[in-house]
Scaffold this active site. Structure first.
Site: not given
Ligand code: NAD
Length: 534
Positions: A249, A283
């Site tokens: 997502e 998002c």
């Molecule tokens: P992010 O990708 O930086 O981090 C999300 C999670 O993934 C965190 O827990 C982080 O520690 C982990 N993570 C990051 N890189 C990783 C890797 N290489 N391996 C394993 N884990 C990893 O995102 P964010 O800044 O926390 O969230 C914002 C983003 O999420 C925005 O792009 C937003 O649109 C999206 N989002 C999408 C939805 C949806 O339902 N489509 C909902 C909420 C947020």
């Protein structure tokens, strides 16, 4: 004598790094959590597998009792939960109550009332006469251990809704909350404990992406990732080593289409909420507005700007605040860059446009831009901040083309009184959800599917389709006619080939071929050396 496992644990504990949890409105330190390493991640996953042995054996009614207890615990702790959410990620308390608690609470109720119906065994009839003796049962079984990697922007509702769904179907869960909302992740673990779930059914591991990476590399049945496109890509890559299926997502660049008959004041209020709630860090935030040109276009733009100007920016501790801070300096810089680049390329700032210098945290003014086009970053990349960009468009076809001209495909909204026209447009949009005369709320409704296309990810969460993503869809085929050989079994030969050829014409050919097919099928079948059709 110290065992090797204890030694491993000691070594890991000694070198454990720490994440600091910071209040984005003030910069104040709220707490510290360990960045968990391999030992702790493996241990959590191992415990989840142990807990799975018993948890999978419970029936839906028994699991529902746990979920109803969880619902009670969440509602009893609502004030403490929302206070912590507001502290750690900065959103106003009203948003924390509305957007963070309703979804998980409704999910517990919906699952309790519907899981046994939605996950009941299904019987499937086969159409081929050669298979007429076969009964088919489709059953929905737990997968095992689900890894949940969560973002910070809805740090409670997103993981909680997935956890509730995963638990109800009989899975156990290991949650890795965002490093920017670790305290809320820990709170989720505490609430699960308070609700009396057996140990290991849900474990919370704190840490940054390095901890997330370790989780991707363990023995999981499935990984549910919510976060950025870059994160999703990495997670998929990491999970591929063990062929762990993932659901992603990811981000969005959601568009709103305003038709000429949309009521001005009401639509302006709606769009401003859709763009600026959660400081634009959803998002499904409305980041692009396409107004279909009409007589009242200028009035509508003026009303949007007016509404944006009314919003009060400030910390959650001021109950009058409408917009809190963005999450951190990096996010603030990204938003500033998007706005600056747009202005440099000819966009006009109608209101806002810069950081709030008078406040200590990461606040950005609610910003409305006009004169934008698709060459600008602000219309292409996810801004994830309080910025609303407006384009005026001449025709409906152009609007649809512009909305679909995006690397993302999460949600879109259409605004207007002519619902048939709005629905026709909705059908032409390449996204996962279209709302007509509303936006954003559907994530909180567990009955509705959630998920996107293109770089917004794949897989569906929530709803019966989300449940299907968390189960093993098992097919059991039963044939009572033991003893008779199947027509398609060995031995082959000319007669077998002719029988099968006749069958094709008999069952699928035009009338005259059916007749010849019937004779070819029956006569050659009688000549088959052994057995006949089952
Ligand atoms: P992010 O990708 O930086 O981090 C999300 C999670 O993934 C965190 O827990 C982080 O520690 C982990 N993570 C990051 N890189 C990783 C890797 N290489 N391996 C394993 N884990 C990893 O995102 P964010 O800044 O926390 O969230 C914002 C983003 O999420 C925005 O792009 C937003 O649109 C999206 N989002 C999408 C939805 C949806 O339902 N489509 C909902 C909420 C947020």
């Amino acid at each position: 004598m110290v065992s090797s496992t204890e030694k491993e644990k000691e070594i890991e504990t000694a070198k454990t790094a720490i994440i600091q949890s910071i209040n984005p409105a003030t910069g104040e330190l709220l707490g510290e959590c360990p960045i968990m390493g391999k030992f702790q991640v493996d241990q959590a996953v191992e415990q989840a597998w142990k807990a799975f042995d018993e948890w999978q054996l419970l029936n839906y009614g028994q699991r529902a009792r746990y979920l109803l207890k969880l619902r009670r615990v969440i509602s009893q702790n609502a004030d403490a939960i929302t206070e912590l959410i507001s502290q750690e990620v900065g959103k106003p308390r009203s948003e924390a109550y509305a957007a963070e608690l309703n979804g998980p609470l409704d999910t517990c109720v919906w699952l309790t009332e519907n899981a046994d119906r939605l996950l009941k065994d299904q019987m499937v009839q086969l159409s081929n006469p050669l298979l007429s003796t076969k009964q088919n049962v489709i059953s929905f079984e737990p997968l095992g251990v689900i890894g949940v990697i969560a973002p910070w922007n809805y740090p409670f509702s997103i993981p909680m809704m997935t956890i509730a769904m995963a638990l109800m179907v009989g899975n156990t869960v290991v949650l890795k909350p965002s490093e920017k909302s670790s305290l809320i992740g820990i709170k989720i673990g505490e609430l699960i404990n308070e609700a009396g779930f057996p140990p290991g059914v849900v474990s919370v591991i704190t840490g940054d992406r390095s901890t997330g990476k370790l989780l991707c590399e363990t023995r999981l049945s499935k990984l549910v990732f919510t976060g950025s496109v870059e994160g999703g890509r990495k997670v998929m890559e990491q999970a591929s080593a063990n062929l762990i299926p993932v659901s992603l997502e990811l981000g969005g660049k959601d568009a709103a289409i305003v038709l000429p008959d949309a009521p001005i004041e009401w639509t302006a209020k709606a769009l401003v909420w859709g763009a600026f709630t959660n400081a634009g860090q959803a998002c499904a935030s409305i980041e692009r507005v396409y107004i279909l040109k009409g007589k009242r276009t200028d009035k509508l733009i003026a009303a949007i700007v007016e509404e944006a100007k009314k919003l009060k920016v400030g910390p959650y501790t001021d109950p009058q605040s409408d917009i809190g801070p963005v999450i951190d300096e990096t996010q603030l810089e990204k938003i500033t860059h998007h706005v600056k680049q747009a202005v440099h390329s000819g966009a006009i700032v109608q209101t806002g446009g810069k950081r709030v210098e008078s406040l200590p945290g990461y606040f950005f003014e609610p910003t409305v831009l006009t004169g934008v086009d698709h060459s600008m970053i602000v219309m292409k990349e996810e801004t994830f901040g309080p910025v609303l960009s407006i384009m005026v468009v001449d025709t409906e076809d152009q609007v649809v083309e512009l909305v679909n001209d995006s690397e993302f495909g999460l949600c879109a909204s259409v605004w207007g009184k002519n619902l048939r026209r709005a629905e026709n447009i909705a059908r032409d949009l390449n996204v996962g959800t279209v709302t007509i005369n509303d936006c954003l709320f559907t994530h909180a409704a567990p009955q509705l599917p959630w998920g996107g296309l293109k770089k917004s990810g794949f897989g569906r969460s929530h709803s019966q389709f989300g449940l299907m993503d968390l189960v093993n869809i098992k097919h059991i085929n039963i044939d009572a006619a033991g003893g008779s050989l199947r027509l398609w079994w060995y031995p082959y030969g000319t007669n077998k080939m002719k029988t099968l050829r006749g069958g094709i014409q008999l069952f699928h050919g035009p009338l005259w071929k059916k007749i010849s097919g019937f004779f070819e099928f029956v006569l050659n079948n009688l000549k088959n050396p052994k057995g006949g059709p089952s």
